[in-house]
Scaffold this active site. Structure first.
Site, mmCIF file in Angstrom:
data_model
loop_
_atom_site.group_PDB
_atom_site.id
_atom_site.type_symbol
_atom_site.label_atom_id
_atom_site.label_comp_id
_atom_site.label_asym_id
_atom_site.label_seq_id
_atom_site.Cartn_x
_atom_site.Cartn_y
_atom_site.Cartn_z
ATOM 1 N N ARG A 179 41.423 -20.870 46.905
ATOM 2 C CA ARG A 179 40.297 -21.738 46.535
ATOM 3 C C ARG A 179 39.922 -22.666 47.695
ATOM 4 O O ARG A 179 38.752 -22.987 47.882
ATOM 5 C CB ARG A 179 40.645 -22.520 45.260
ATOM 6 C CG ARG A 179 40.752 -21.558 44.059
ATOM 7 C CD ARG A 179 40.851 -22.262 42.751
ATOM 8 N NE ARG A 179 39.686 -23.080 42.493
ATOM 9 C CZ ARG A 179 39.634 -24.013 41.534
ATOM 10 N NH1 ARG A 179 40.686 -24.200 40.755
ATOM 11 N NH2 ARG A 179 38.549 -24.722 41.343
ATOM 12 N N GLN B 203 34.017 -32.422 37.368
ATOM 13 C CA GLN B 203 35.253 -31.705 37.033
ATOM 14 C C GLN B 203 35.652 -30.799 38.179
ATOM 15 O O GLN B 203 36.727 -30.207 38.166
ATOM 16 C CB GLN B 203 35.027 -30.849 35.776
ATOM 17 C CG GLN B 203 34.705 -31.656 34.539
ATOM 18 C CD GLN B 203 34.205 -30.743 33.435
ATOM 19 O OE1 GLN B 203 34.974 -30.241 32.637
ATOM 20 N NE2 GLN B 203 32.902 -30.514 33.395
ATOM 21 N N ASN B 204 34.749 -30.694 39.171
ATOM 22 C CA ASN B 204 35.004 -29.755 40.268
ATOM 23 C C ASN B 204 35.988 -30.340 41.269
ATOM 24 O O ASN B 204 35.983 -31.547 41.525
ATOM 25 C CB ASN B 204 33.692 -29.404 40.974
ATOM 26 C CG ASN B 204 32.725 -28.731 40.033
ATOM 27 O OD1 ASN B 204 33.129 -28.298 38.952
ATOM 28 N ND2 ASN B 204 31.464 -28.658 40.405
ATOM 29 N N ASP C 224 36.100 -28.925 44.394
ATOM 30 C CA ASP C 224 35.549 -28.705 45.731
ATOM 31 C C ASP C 224 34.900 -30.006 46.235
ATOM 32 O O ASP C 224 34.763 -30.965 45.485
ATOM 33 C CB ASP C 224 34.542 -27.533 45.717
ATOM 34 C CG ASP C 224 33.290 -27.839 44.896
ATOM 35 O OD1 ASP C 224 32.591 -28.837 45.182
ATOM 36 O OD2 ASP C 224 32.998 -27.081 43.942
ATOM 37 N N HIS D 170 39.323 -34.070 37.824
ATOM 38 C CA HIS D 170 40.367 -33.033 37.811
ATOM 39 C C HIS D 170 41.064 -32.891 39.169
ATOM 40 O O HIS D 170 41.685 -31.870 39.440
ATOM 41 C CB HIS D 170 39.770 -31.684 37.387
ATOM 42 C CG HIS D 170 39.366 -31.655 35.939
ATOM 43 N ND1 HIS D 170 38.594 -30.665 35.379
ATOM 44 C CD2 HIS D 170 39.646 -32.510 34.919
ATOM 45 C CE1 HIS D 170 38.411 -30.902 34.082
ATOM 46 N NE2 HIS D 170 39.030 -32.027 33.786
ATOM 47 N N CYS E 160 53.289 -35.252 46.806
ATOM 48 C CA CYS E 160 54.701 -35.006 46.567
ATOM 49 C C CYS E 160 54.957 -35.124 45.065
ATOM 50 O O CYS E 160 54.464 -36.053 44.421
ATOM 51 C CB CYS E 160 55.514 -36.044 47.337
ATOM 52 S SG CYS E 160 57.246 -36.066 46.837
ATOM 53 N N THR F 266 28.452 -27.042 32.985
ATOM 54 C CA THR F 266 29.816 -26.985 32.436
ATOM 55 C C THR F 266 29.749 -26.377 31.040
ATOM 56 O O THR F 266 28.809 -26.651 30.289
ATOM 57 C CB THR F 266 30.508 -28.368 32.438
ATOM 58 O OG1 THR F 266 31.731 -28.289 31.723
ATOM 59 C CG2 THR F 266 29.634 -29.459 31.852
ATOM 60 N N SER F 267 30.743 -25.552 30.708
ATOM 61 C CA SER F 267 30.661 -24.787 29.455
ATOM 62 C C SER F 267 30.968 -25.628 28.218
ATOM 63 O O SER F 267 30.825 -25.154 27.101
ATOM 64 C CB SER F 267 31.625 -23.602 29.519
ATOM 65 O OG SER F 267 32.933 -24.068 29.787
ATOM 66 N N ALA G 73 20.899 -24.832 38.132
ATOM 67 C CA ALA G 73 20.856 -26.210 38.615
ATOM 68 C C ALA G 73 19.955 -26.373 39.838
ATOM 69 O O ALA G 73 19.267 -27.393 39.984
ATOM 70 C CB ALA G 73 22.273 -26.673 38.950
HETATM 71 N N1 APR Z 1 23.504 -23.767 37.381
HETATM 72 C C1 APR Z 1 24.035 -24.487 36.372
HETATM 73 N N2 APR Z 1 25.006 -24.026 35.569
HETATM 74 C C2 APR Z 1 25.472 -22.783 35.783
HETATM 75 C C3 APR Z 1 25.004 -21.966 36.830
HETATM 76 C C4 APR Z 1 23.965 -22.507 37.656
HETATM 77 N N3 APR Z 1 23.428 -21.797 38.647
HETATM 78 N N4 APR Z 1 25.667 -20.794 36.802
HETATM 79 C C5 APR Z 1 26.537 -20.866 35.765
HETATM 80 N N5 APR Z 1 26.419 -22.075 35.153
HETATM 81 C C6 APR Z 1 27.142 -22.580 33.979
HETATM 82 C C7 APR Z 1 27.632 -21.504 33.024
HETATM 83 O O1 APR Z 1 26.589 -21.154 32.129
HETATM 84 C C8 APR Z 1 28.792 -22.211 32.330
HETATM 85 O O2 APR Z 1 28.346 -22.880 31.171
HETATM 86 O O3 APR Z 1 28.300 -23.229 34.414
HETATM 87 C C9 APR Z 1 29.244 -23.259 33.346
HETATM 88 C C10 APR Z 1 30.617 -23.012 33.928
HETATM 89 O O4 APR Z 1 31.588 -23.145 32.919
HETATM 90 P P1 APR Z 1 33.138 -23.033 33.202
HETATM 91 O O5 APR Z 1 33.401 -21.831 34.035
HETATM 92 O O6 APR Z 1 33.835 -23.149 31.896
HETATM 93 O O7 APR Z 1 33.454 -24.303 34.129
HETATM 94 P P2 APR Z 1 33.688 -25.822 33.707
HETATM 95 O O8 APR Z 1 32.984 -26.150 32.435
HETATM 96 O O9 APR Z 1 33.401 -26.640 34.901
HETATM 97 O O10 APR Z 1 35.254 -25.829 33.435
HETATM 98 C C11 APR Z 1 35.864 -27.037 33.092
HETATM 99 O O11 APR Z 1 38.036 -26.048 33.101
HETATM 100 O O12 APR Z 1 39.216 -24.405 34.230
HETATM 101 C C12 APR Z 1 39.098 -25.755 33.996
HETATM 102 O O13 APR Z 1 39.703 -27.616 35.308
HETATM 103 C C13 APR Z 1 38.834 -26.499 35.281
HETATM 104 O O14 APR Z 1 37.203 -28.194 35.798
HETATM 105 C C14 APR Z 1 37.401 -26.964 35.124
HETATM 106 C C15 APR Z 1 37.259 -27.097 33.620
#
Ligand code: APR
Length: 234
Positions: A61, A93-94, A96, A111, A119, A179-180, A222
Site C-alpha cells: 500500500r 478514513q484514508n 494515504d 484510521h 513501536c 465511503t460505503s 468525486a
Molecule cells: N468517487 C467517489 N466515491 C467513489 C468513487 C469515486 N470515483 N469510486 C468509488 N467510490 C465509492 C464506492 O461507491 C464506495 O461506496 O467509494 C466507496 C468506497 O467504500 P469502501 O471500499 O468501503 O471504503 P471506505 O468506506 O473508505 O472504508 C472504510 O474500512 O477497510 C476499512 O479502514 C478501512 O478506512 C477504511 C474503512
C-alpha cells in the site's frame, strides 16, 4: 451545497475519493489482497499471527500510494479549505497522503497514516516510507520491540475521536465523499449530524449503506462533483 459566510463545513472522506487516483477501494474491488480478505490482514489478530504478511500488505500500500497523484477531488477540497479557513475540517478514513499533497492543512486521519510506523511498546509514531517485505522486520531502537504500521486496525479505536466530535458539534454542514458507510464510528457521523439538525450531503457513484440518513445524495464520481462546489463557497 451553497454555503453562507458563517457556515462551518465538516468533510468526511473515504477510499472512493482516492479511487480516481488509482488506489483500490476496499469493498469495491472485492476486498481481496493476494487471496486474503482485507479484514484478515488489518487486525491485531493478523499482526499477532503473521507480522510479515501484515508488513507485506502495508508495504504494497505504501508503494501504491507513493506512485499515485492527488486528483481533482482532492484539489477541490484544498481550494474549498483555502476559502473557508478554520471554518473547514477534513476528517479522512484514508491512510494515504493525497489530501496533504493536494494542499489540505486542517486534516485528521482517523484510521492512521500509511507513512508512519510506531513501536508496539513505546507507542511513539515516526515518519517511515520503508518497505518491509522480508522476514527481517523492523524493531525499536530504544526497546527492541517490534515496529508496526501506524494504522487503526479493525477492533482498535480510531485516533483523536474527542476532537472529531467537537468539530462535528460546531459544523453547519456535513459533506461525506466516497465511503460505503459500513465502518463505524465514521458511518455514524451522519446520525450525529441529523440529531443536530444540520445539512448532510453524500457524493459518490453509488448509494452508501446509510443512504437514507442523508438530506442529499449526489450520485457522481468525486472528481466530477467536488470541483463544481468550489464556486458555491463564499
Ligand atoms: N468517487 C467517489 N466515491 C467513489 C468513487 C469515486 N470515483 N469510486 C468509488 N467510490 C465509492 C464506492 O461507491 C464506495 O461506496 O467509494 C466507496 C468506497 O467504500 P469502501 O471500499 O468501503 O471504503 P471506505 O468506506 O473508505 O472504508 C472504510 O474500512 O477497510 C476499512 O479502514 C478501512 O478506512 C477504511 C474503512
Amino acid at each position: 451545497m451553497r454555503l453562507a459566510l458563517q457556515d462551518r463545513l465538516f468533510v468526511l472522506t473515504g477510499a472512493g475519493i482516492s479511487a480516481e487516483s488509482g488506489l483500490a477501494t476496499f469493498r469495491g474491488s472485492g476486498g481481496l489482497w493476494n487471496g486474503h480478505r482485507v479484514e484478515e490482514v488489518a487486525t491485531p489478530e493478523a499482526w499477532d499471527a503473521d507480522p510479515e504478511l501484515v508488513w507485506r500488505f502495508y508495504s504494497m500500500r505504501r508503494r501504491d500510494a507513493l506512485a499515485a497523484q492527488p486528483n481533482a477531488a482532492h484539489t477541490a477540497l484544498a481550494r474549498i479549505e483555502e476559502k473557508l479557513g478554520d471554518r473547514f475540517y477534513l476528517c479522512t478514513q484514508n491512510v494515504d497522503d493525497l489530501h496533504e499533497r493536494a494542499g489540505s492543512l486542517r486534516i485528521h486521519h482517523m484510521h492512521g497514516t500509511l507513512f508512519q510506523s510506531r513501536c508496539v511498546r513505546c507507542n511513539k509514531s515516526f515518519p517511515d516510507q520503508s518497505f518491509y517485505e522480508t522476514p527481517d522486520l523492523p524493531t525499536c531502537k530504544t526497546c527492541a520491540s517490534p515496529i508496526r504500521p501506524h494504522i487503526v486496525w479493525f477492533g482498535e479505536i480510531p485516533l483523536d475521536m474527542d476532537n472529531i466530535y467537537r468539530e462535528l458539534d460546531c459544523a453547519t454542514t456535513l459533506l461525506v465523499v466516497g465511503t460505503s458507510g459500513s465502518v463505524y464510528p465514521a458511518a455514524g457521523f451522519v446520525d450525529i449530524a441529523n440529531r443536530r439538525g444540520i445539512r448532510t450531503i453524500y457524493i459518490g457513484p453509488e448509494e452508501p449503506l446509510n443512504t437514507h440518513a442523508f438530506d442529499d445524495i449526489i450520485l457522481s464520481p468525486a472528481t466530477q462533483a467536488l470541483p463544481t462546489m468550489i464556486e458555491l463557497v463564499p
